[in-house]
Scaffold this active site. Structure first.
Site: not given
Length: 280
Positions: A14, A16, A187
């Protein structure tokens, strides 16, 4: 005796708050303002939304409502203009917020023979150049319908939630990846399907709910906290980056940044707080 070739493997990241310390699209908001895509008020609200995002991110319902608003807001924007703005300001706004720990992992996976794939809900106009900067082999990102060089406001592909897992499965077929031997990092609890798709899932900088989920599943939890410019790292990272191959057509990344105007507008009572973060 014939030696059988080992199946290929990959590490899926991922973007961001996993590879970079902020929202990729929000980070470009000032650049988009200077390019005439959003107004000063949008910059203020985007800065506030960046602050809120860093504190806890957006849940599923907020993300979905924001996507609908963004789709309408970006209608008519020139695709090439967005790409030019990102290209001109990429090193200035993204290079300083790349996590050192993530860059080290990317380097390690490449050294061990794995492809690196960035899988992000953000738009391809932002994700593709960042992927190239990082040396990623492939990129999966959201894309929107384009007609006559401009965004129509319709979403063609939304790289979010289960769609990320589906994209990984498709890459496994086309590239010959053995997903049981692949890695994934995120996250966000919305990326659980992506993490479930591989044999080596890792949770990065989770909030309380995601940490609880990771503990229940016995997934490793990593902490990334050292943003650093790539040029300040070891010389091996200064080599020309690998080409980032997009998994689809481009999306209005600029629209995502401006779309957080909607989110902040729901928090008008916090304008004073927003003003404090205009320089974020």
């Amino acid at each position: 005796m014939k030696i059988l070739a080992q199946p290929r493997t990959a590490a899926f990241f991922d973007l961001d708050k996993t590879v970079i310390a902020k929202s990729s699209t929000l980070t470009f908001s000032r650049s988009f303002y200077q390019g005439g895509l959003i107004n000063r008020r949008a910059v203020l609200r985007s800065a506030y939304a960046q602050f809120v995002y860093l504190l806890g991110g957006a849940d599923h319902d907020q993300t979905e409502r924001m996507r609908e608003y963004v789709s309408s807001l970006c209608r008519g924007w020139n695709v090439n203009q967005v790409k030019e703005i990102v290209a001109e300001t990429l090193h200035e706004v993204i290079d300083p917020i790349i996590y050192d720990e993530a860059a080290s992992l990317i380097e390690q996976h490449h050294a061990e023979g794995r492809d690196v794939v960035i899988v992000s809900t953000s738009g391809a106009e932002v994700v593709e150049p960042i992927g190239e900067l990082l040396g990623a082999d492939r990129v999966v990102a959201t894309r929107m319908v384009v007609a006559d060089g401009c965004y129509t406001g319709e979403v063609e592909y939304y790289a979010y939630g289960p769609a990320k897992a589906e994209a990984i499965a498709e890459l496994a077929v086309s590239e010959g990846y053995d997903l049981a031997r692949c890695y994934a990092y995120s996250d966000s609890i919305t990326d659980v399907p992506m993490l479930e798709a591989v044999g080596h899932p890792h949770v990065v900088n989770p909030d309380r709910a995601f940490r609880k989920e990771a503990t229940a599943r016995e997934w490793p939890v990593l902490t990334f906290e050292r943003p650093v410019r790539l040029r300040q790292r070891l010389p091996t990272l200064a080599m020309p980056p690998r080409p980032a191959l997009a998994a689809g057509a481009a999306v209005a990344a600029a629209a995502c940044a401006a779309g957080l105007v909607w989110y902040a507008s729901r928090r008008r009572s916090a304008r004073a707080t927003a003003a404090r973060f205009t320089t974020v």
